[in-house]
Design a protein around this motif. Structure first.
Motif, PDB file in Angstrom:
ATOM      1  N   ASP A  35       1.039  -1.456   0.022  1.00  0.00           N
ATOM      2  CA  ASP A  35       0.016  -0.107  -0.197  1.00  0.00           C
ATOM      3  C   ASP A  35       1.042   0.838  -0.068  1.00  0.00           C
ATOM      4  O   ASP A  35       0.531   2.494  -0.364  1.00  0.00           O
ATOM      5  CB  ASP A  35      -1.418   0.240   1.206  1.00  0.00           C
ATOM      6  N   PRO A  57      -4.130  -9.578   1.137  1.00  0.00           N
ATOM      7  CA  PRO A  57      -4.911  -8.438   2.700  1.00  0.00           C
ATOM      8  C   PRO A  57      -4.084  -8.837   3.667  1.00  0.00           C
ATOM      9  O   PRO A  57      -3.008  -9.147   3.670  1.00  0.00           O
ATOM     10  CB  PRO A  57      -6.260 -10.282   2.417  1.00  0.00           C
ATOM     11  N   ASP A  78     -10.560  -3.981   1.124  1.00  0.00           N
ATOM     12  CA  ASP A  78      -9.685  -4.968   1.486  1.00  0.00           C
ATOM     13  C   ASP A  78      -9.516  -6.256   2.615  1.00  0.00           C
ATOM     14  O   ASP A  78     -10.889  -6.731   2.550  1.00  0.00           O
ATOM     15  CB  ASP A  78      -8.141  -4.487   2.183  1.00  0.00           C
TER      16      ASP A  78
END
Length: 570
Positions: A155, A174, A202
Motif C-alpha cells: 500500500d 490481504p 481489503d
C-alpha cells in the motif's frame, strides 16, 4: 485392554500439569542433538539451529521410515488424528524403535473458538500443552508480522506514486490476524483523506491461511525461504502482469522477521518422546502439513518418523503425496488412516443434518452403513503404492462388537491390517498393536508414486484428483476458471502441483453429502498461483479463510487463577 472410563480420566490440562517433564536437552540427546544444536526457550522448548540441520543432513544420508497419519472424512466430533500421531510415536518407542513425532502448531483462532488446540489429548499429548496452544515460541506472531509488513509495503508503494502501475482493484494480498474475527473478512482501507493512503477494498485472513505459512513450511533453508518469499504474487499491474514481493522490495525484510520461525520447534510427549511442532498451513488452500524442514530432520534422526496430514485423506494425504513429497526427501513408507465408530455411524446416516445423539448408542448395523466412506479412503491411498493400516480410535462408549465389526471388515473384506487404538486413555501402551502392524507395513515393499505427472495440463491434473480421489464423474470449469487456466499456462505455471480447495466435510464439494457421494460433478470456480509455495490453488467454492467465533466461544469459559494456573483451556 479396554479404554478407561472417560469419567476417570482427568482433563487434558490436568494430565499435562501432573507430568514431570525432562529438560529438552536430555530428551533429544539420545537422537543425536546436543545443547549446542539448540536455541533453548526455557527448559522444555527449543528451536533446532539451522547449522545443526545442515550437519544432520550431511552426516546421516539415510532417512528413517516415515509413517503418515491421515483420516476418513472428518466429523464435527473429531476422530483423533493428532492423538493417534502422538500416541503412535510413544508406542513405537515402547516396542524398542527410535521414533520421533511431527505435528502442526495450533492457531489462536481455533483455540479460543470451538475446535480447540492441536497438542493431542489424554495421555498422548505434546508438552507444555498450554504454551504450545498459546504463544509457544512466537512463530505465529512472526508470520503475522511478516505478512502484514508485505501488505504495508504494497500500500505504501501505491501511495508513493505507484511506479509499478499496480491495479488497485487487482491486489491479492490481504492483511492477516491470528484470531477468529469475522468482522475483518471484508474491510475498506485508506479512508481519512490524502495523508492516509489510497482507498480500496481489503480484508483479513487467518495467519494459518497466509501463503507465507505455506512458504515457511516448504522452505529448506534461508536462501530457499528468501527465494520463495520473493516470488509471491501480491498484485497485478494494469496490463495483467504479476507484481511480486520482490518487486516492492519486501523480500529480505519479511525473511528477517521469519529467520527464527524457520527453525523447527522441538518439545516432548507425555512419555518423553521428542516431538517437532512446527508450522500450521491450511489443508485446503495450502498443503496442510507441518514444516518439511521438521519432517526431514526428524526422518534423519530416527528410525521412524510419525507425521500427520490435515483433514481427511482426500485433502491432507493427497497433498502430502502430490505436493510435499515432490518438494522434499520425505516419502511415506506406510499410511495409517484413523477411523472411529461414531464417525462411521455419522457417515452411514441417510439424513441431513445427522442425528448426533444416536451415535452414542450401540448399533453395529449403523457402523456397517458407514464403512463405505472408510473403504473409499483406503482405496484412494492404495493408489499411491503405499501400505495402509487402519487405526480404530476407540472412545469410551464404543462396544467390543462395534470395534470388532470395523477390524473384521478391514482385514477380511478390504485386505488391510487394522488395530484398535486406546492411546488417549492408555498412552503409548494403547497403541502397541497399531505400532507393530505399521512396522510390518513400513518394512514391506512399496512403490510410492504421485498420482499425476507435473507436465500434464492443468485441467488434466484437476480431473485426475477429482475422479480418482473424490469420486466425481467429471469436472465443470466455469468460464473464469477456464480463463485462469489459459492465463496461468501463458505465465508458465502449468508444470506445478495443484492444491484443490474444497469442503473437508465430504468427499464431494457439497458438505451435506456424507458417505461416498455418487453421480456428481466437481465445479471449479477459480484457479490462482501460490507462486512462493510452488503450487496452484484450485477453488471449488468460496473458502472461509477467517473463521468466526461460535455462539459460546471457548474463550468465555477460561479462567486465569491467582497462582498463574489456567482452567478451561482444555
Amino acid at each position: 485392554m479396554p479404554p478407561a472410563d472417560d469419567q476417570s480420566i482427568p482433563s487434558d490440562y490436568e494430565i499435562a500439569q501432573s507430568v514431570e517433564t525432562n529438560h529438552i536437552v536430555d530428551v533429544v540427546e539420545p537422537f543425536g542433538l546436543t545443547e549446542a544444536d539448540l536455541k533453548l526457550v526455557g527448559e522444555t522448548k527449543a528451536k533446532v539451529e539451522l547449522e545443526a540441520i545442515e550437519r544432520v543432513r550431511e552426516e546421516r544420508d539415510a532417512n528413517g521410515k516415515t509413517i503418515l497419519v491421515t483420516g476418513m472424512t472428518p466429523t464435527p466430533l473429531g476422530e483423533g488424528k493428532t492423538v493417534t500421531t502422538v500416541g503412535l510415536g510413544q508406542a513405537l518407542n515402547q516396542v524398542g524403535k527410535e521414533a520421533l513425532v511431527a505435528v502442526r502448531e495450533p492457531s489462536l483462532g481455533p483455540v479460543f473458538g470451538v475446535k480447540g488446540g492441536a497438542a493431542g489429548g489424554g495421555y498422548s499429548q505434546v508438552l507444555p500443552m498450554e504454551d504450545i496452544n498459546l504463544h509457544f515460541t512466537g512463530d505465529l506472531h512472526a508470520l503475522t508480522s511478516a505478512h502484514n509488513l508485505i501488505a504495508t509495503m504494497l500500500d505504501n508503494h501505491i501511495k508513493q506514486g505507484n511506479e509499478l502501475d499496480i491495479a488497485v482493484n487487482w491486489i491479492n494480498w490481504p492483511r492477516a490476524i491470528d484470531m477468529n474475527d469475522r468482522v475483518l473478512r471484508e474491510t475498506v482501507v485508506g479512508l481519512g483523506g490524502e495523508v492516509t493512503g489510497v482507498p480500496r477494498e481489503d480484508g483479513f485472513i487467518l495467519t494459518a491461511a497466509s501463503e507465507l505459512m505455506a512458504v515457511l513450511c516448504l522452505a529448506d533453508g534461508i536462501d530457499d525461504l528468501k527465494e520463495r518469499i520473493g516470488r509471491i504474487i501480491v498484485a497485478y499491474n494494469e496490463d495483467g502482469e504479476p507484481i511480486t514481493a520482490d518487486d516492492i522490495g519486501a523480500t529480505d525484510a519479511a525473511a528477517i522477521l521469519l529467520k527464527d520461525a524457520l527453525k523447527p520447534n522441538v518439545v516432548q510427549t507425555i512419555e518423553g518422546t521428542p516431538a517437532f511442532v512446527h508450522g500450521g498451513p491450511f489443508a485446503n488452500i495450502a498443503h496442510g502439513t507441518n514444516s518439511l524442514i521438521a519432517d526431514e530432520v526428524a526422518a534423519h534422526l530416527s528410525e521412524y518418523l510419525v507425521t500427520e496430514a490435515g483433514f481427511g485423506s482426500d485433502l491432507g494425504a493427497e497433498k502430502f503425496m502430490n505436493i510435499v513429497s515432490r518438494f522434499g526427501d520425505v516419502e511415506p513408507d506406510a499410511v495409517t488412516i484413523v477411523a472411529s465408530v461414531r464417525a462411521l455411524k455419522y457417515h452411514g446416516q441417510d439424513m441431513w443434518p445427522p442425528d448426533v445423539d444416536a451415535l452414542e448408542d450401540e448399533d453395529v448395523d449403523a457402523v456397517y452403513d458407514g464403512l463405505a466412506n472408510l473403504d473409499k479412503h483406503v482405496r484412494n491411498l492404495e493408489q499411491f503404492g503405499v501400505p495402509v493400516v487402519v487405526a480404530v480410535n476407540r472412545f469410551p462408549q464404543d462396544t467390543d462388537a462395534e470395534i470388532e465389526a470395523v477390524i473384521d471388515h478391514c482385514e477380511e473384506d478390504l485386505g488391510v491390517p487394522a488395530a484398535e487404538s486406546t492411546v488417549f486413555a492408555d498412552g503409548g501402551e494403547g497403541g502397541i498393536d497399531l505400532a507393530e502392524k505399521l512396522i510390518d507395513a513400513a518394512e514391506s515393499e512399496s512403490s510410492f508414486e504421485p498420482l499425476y505427472d507435473l507436465e500434464a495440463p492443468i485441467d488434466e491434473k484437476i480431473e485426475t484428483v477429482a475422479t480418482e480421489i473424490y469420486g466425481a464423474d467429471g469436472v465443470e470449469f466455469h468460464s473464469d476458471a477456464r480463463a485462469d487456466i489459459e492465463r496461468l499456462t501463458d505465465l508458465g505455471f502449468d508444470d506445478v502441483p495443484i492444491c484443490i480447495s474444497k469442503t473437508f466435510h465430504s468427499l464431494s464439494d457439497d458438505a451435506s453429502q456424507k458417505g461416498v457421494p455418487e453421480d456428481w460433478t466437481l465445479e471449479i470456480n477459480e484457479i490462482y498461483p501460490s507462486a512462493g509455495a510452488g503450487f496452484l490453488v484450485v477453488l471449488t467454492a468460496d473458502v472461509l479463510t477467517l473463521p468466526g467465533l461460535p455462539s459460546e466461544p471457548a474463550a468465555a469459559n477460561m479462567e486465569l487463577r491467582s497462582d498463574g494456573s489456567i482452567s478451561g483451556l482444555f
